[in-house]
Design a protein around this motif. Structure first.
Motif, PDB file in Angstrom:
ATOM      1  N   GLY A 148       0.773  -1.299  -0.120  1.00 51.32           N
ATOM      2  CA  GLY A 148       0.087  -0.046   0.016  1.00 51.32           C
ATOM      3  C   GLY A 148       0.889   1.208   0.131  1.00 51.32           C
ATOM      4  N   ASP A 149       0.522   2.007   0.990  1.00 48.20           N
ATOM      5  CA  ASP A 149       1.529   3.204   0.973  1.00 48.20           C
ATOM      6  C   ASP A 149       2.592   3.332   1.971  1.00 48.20           C
ATOM      7  OD1 ASP A 149      -0.081   4.783  -0.663  1.00 48.20           O
ATOM      8  OD2 ASP A 149      -1.664   5.082   0.680  1.00 48.20           O
ATOM      9  N   ASN A 150       3.008   2.280   2.413  1.00 51.03           N
ATOM     10  CA  ASN A 150       4.131   2.092   3.145  1.00 51.03           C
ATOM     11  C   ASN A 150       5.114   0.969   2.827  1.00 51.03           C
ATOM     12  OD1 ASN A 150       2.805   3.966   5.576  1.00 51.03           O
ATOM     13  ND2 ASN A 150       1.481   2.159   5.739  1.00 51.03           N
ATOM     14  N   PHE A 190       2.775  -0.699  10.571  1.00 49.56           N
ATOM     15  CA  PHE A 190       2.226   0.605  10.639  1.00 49.56           C
ATOM     16  C   PHE A 190       0.858   0.550  11.590  1.00 49.56           C
ATOM     17  CE2 PHE A 190       5.291   0.393   7.387  1.00 49.56           C
ATOM     18  CZ  PHE A 190       6.089   1.406   7.733  1.00 49.56           C
ATOM     19  N   ASP A 191       0.857   1.942  12.011  1.00 45.30           N
ATOM     20  CA  ASP A 191      -0.672   2.091  12.380  1.00 45.30           C
ATOM     21  C   ASP A 191      -1.538   2.905  11.414  1.00 45.30           C
ATOM     22  OD1 ASP A 191       0.438   4.763  12.036  1.00 45.30           O
ATOM     23  OD2 ASP A 191       0.018   5.316  14.214  1.00 45.30           O
ATOM     24  N   ASN A 192      -2.688   3.126  11.455  1.00 48.30           N
ATOM     25  CA  ASN A 192      -3.611   3.919  10.600  1.00 48.30           C
ATOM     26  C   ASN A 192      -3.731   5.219  10.613  1.00 48.30           C
ATOM     27  OD1 ASN A 192      -5.036   3.763  12.779  1.00 48.30           O
ATOM     28  ND2 ASN A 192      -6.930   2.634  11.745  1.00 48.30           N
ATOM     29  N   PHE A 234      10.008   8.854   5.971  1.00 41.65           N
ATOM     30  CA  PHE A 234       9.521   9.966   5.206  1.00 41.65           C
ATOM     31  C   PHE A 234       8.681   9.324   4.091  1.00 41.65           C
ATOM     32  CE2 PHE A 234      13.243   7.965   3.125  1.00 41.65           C
ATOM     33  CZ  PHE A 234      12.763   8.160   1.604  1.00 41.65           C
ATOM     34  N   VAL A 235       8.923   8.147   3.773  1.00 39.53           N
ATOM     35  CA  VAL A 235       7.767   7.944   2.322  1.00 39.53           C
ATOM     36  C   VAL A 235       6.653   7.181   2.918  1.00 39.53           C
ATOM     37  CG1 VAL A 235      10.017   7.307   0.973  1.00 39.53           C
ATOM     38  CG2 VAL A 235       9.066   5.446   2.476  1.00 39.53           C
ATOM     39  N   ASN A 236       6.326   7.023   4.067  1.00 37.91           N
ATOM     40  CA  ASN A 236       5.373   6.053   4.449  1.00 37.91           C
ATOM     41  C   ASN A 236       4.187   7.171   5.011  1.00 37.91           C
ATOM     42  OD1 ASN A 236       6.350   3.415   4.498  1.00 37.91           O
ATOM     43  ND2 ASN A 236       7.786   4.321   6.155  1.00 37.91           N
ATOM     44  N   LYS A 237       2.896   6.591   4.803  1.00 43.42           N
ATOM     45  CA  LYS A 237       1.765   7.711   4.815  1.00 43.42           C
ATOM     46  C   LYS A 237       1.284   7.579   6.255  1.00 43.42           C
ATOM     47  CE  LYS A 237      -3.042   8.463   3.264  1.00 43.42           C
ATOM     48  NZ  LYS A 237      -3.885   8.164   2.329  1.00 43.42           N
ATOM     49  N   ASN A 238       1.653   6.232   7.065  1.00 44.12           N
ATOM     50  CA  ASN A 238       1.264   6.071   8.402  1.00 44.12           C
ATOM     51  C   ASN A 238       2.633   5.904   9.195  1.00 44.12           C
ATOM     52  OD1 ASN A 238      -0.707   4.126   6.478  1.00 44.12           O
ATOM     53  ND2 ASN A 238      -1.586   5.685   7.726  1.00 44.12           N
ATOM     54  N   PRO A 241       0.488  12.295  15.470  1.00 45.36           N
ATOM     55  CA  PRO A 241       0.913  12.169  16.598  1.00 45.36           C
ATOM     56  C   PRO A 241       1.452  13.205  17.278  1.00 45.36           C
ATOM     57  CG  PRO A 241       2.519  11.427  14.917  1.00 45.36           C
ATOM     58  CD  PRO A 241       1.180  11.767  14.213  1.00 45.36           C
ATOM     59  N   THR A 242       1.475  13.416  18.477  1.00 42.87           N
ATOM     60  CA  THR A 242       2.037  14.664  19.196  1.00 42.87           C
ATOM     61  C   THR A 242       3.346  14.258  20.196  1.00 42.87           C
ATOM     62  OG1 THR A 242       0.402  14.404  21.211  1.00 42.87           O
ATOM     63  CG2 THR A 242      -0.011  15.906  19.137  1.00 42.87           C
ATOM     64  N   LYS A 243       3.233  12.779  20.445  1.00 46.23           N
ATOM     65  CA  LYS A 243       4.439  12.055  21.459  1.00 46.23           C
ATOM     66  C   LYS A 243       4.451  10.810  20.786  1.00 46.23           C
ATOM     67  CE  LYS A 243       5.222  11.489  26.229  1.00 46.23           C
ATOM     68  NZ  LYS A 243       4.846  11.553  27.431  1.00 46.23           N
TER      69      LYS A 243
END
Length: 287
Positions: free
Chosen positions: A183-185, A209-211, A232-236, A264-266
């Motif tokens: 997919g995108d990852n 990966f998460d979503n 950098f290349v991954n959407k998630n 994500p903030t942390k």
């Protein structure tokens, strides 16, 4: 090298960008990072300050007790990045149509690194890095300006050892990185290093990966201060990474997140090496 260095790959000095619409060379995230902090042993420290001019990231200040600098970025009329300058290092980004073809980095006027790219189905499928280092002092400085350090940071511990050996053996050895997509990852990477006149060293990296939204998605040669932000290349965002070197597992990375509006903030990262030793780091984003 301390394990924290694996996490805290501070002071990146190369930034090539891809936008979320897949047009390589442009970076315009919907949430724009203003500051990045690292937290170790309970101490929160400012590590990066990002400067924007509207949609364009103009510079990044890297703050560190041992080394501090500012990277500045140049763009063409379409806001596609074409160059970066920082502390004697200059990187130029060469495109073939809409895709990145080559990065060439010079340090104080001497070519020290080139990276060539292949694409399949609109995605980066392979990167070939050739480095020329002259001595240990140049090596230490070039860790800060080498594009490869932030292209595939998951593999960097092995890549670093390989390139150090290359520097002491002969120049113009090559590292080849193949990216496998789901997919995108990128769900796995294969790294092959040719050193010492032909000896082959290999590493394999598996990822999950998460979503949620990766705020660094599209920031091609990332300027982050930890491994997670450098995907950098991954959407998630990554949840796990497993490293295998020359057929033997050498470590795992696990990530937990705090989110706000699906960003994500942390981030808390935990690395477990082959001996079972654990090291952790926390990174905080301010938008």
């Amino acid at each position: 090298m301390k394990k924290s260095v694996i996490f805290c790959l501070c002071v990146a000095l190369v930034a090539l960008f891809i936008s979320c619409d897949k047009k390589e060379g442009v970076y315009n995230p919907s949430k724009k990072i203003q500051k990045i902090y690292t937290v170790e042993d309970g101490d929160k420290e400012l590590s990066e300050v990002w400067h924007w001019d509207g949609k364009v990231l103009t510079s990044i200040d890297y703050i560190d007790d041992m080394y501090a600098t500012t990277a500045t970025f140049s763009y063409d009329k379409n806001n596609r990045m074409i160059a970066m300058d920082a502390d004697g290092a200059h990187s130029e980004f060469i495109y073939d149509g809409k895709y990145i073809k080559k990065i060439e980095t010079t340090y104080e006027g001497v070519v020290v690194s080139t990276t060539e790219f292949d694409h399949q189905n609109g995605k980066i499928s392979e990167m070939r890095l050739t480095d020329v280092f002259m001595n240990d002092l140049v090596w230490d400085k070039m860790l800060l300006v080498n594009p490869m350090r932030y292209i595939i940071p998951e593999a960097f511990p092995v890549v670093e050892k390989t390139m150090k050996k290359c520097a002491k053996a002969k120049s113009n050895d090559q590292i080849v990185i193949k990216l496998n997509w789901k997919g995108d990852n990128v769900n796995s990477m294969e790294i092959t290093s040719s050193i010492w006149g032909g000896q082959i060293m290999t590493e394999h990296v598996d990822l999950t990966f998460d979503n949620m939204n990766n705020p660094m998605y599209g920031l091609f040669s990332l300027t982050g201060s930890d491994v997670a932000t450098n995907l950098f290349v991954n959407k998630n965002n990554p949840l796990t990474m497993k490293y295998t070197y020359m057929g033997q597992e050498i470590g795992k990375m696990n990530y937990t997140y705090e989110y706000e509006n699906k960003f994500p903030t942390k981030i808390t990262m935990m690395m477990v090496d082959s001996d079972g030793e654990i090291d952790t780091q926390t990174v905080i984003y301010e938008y």
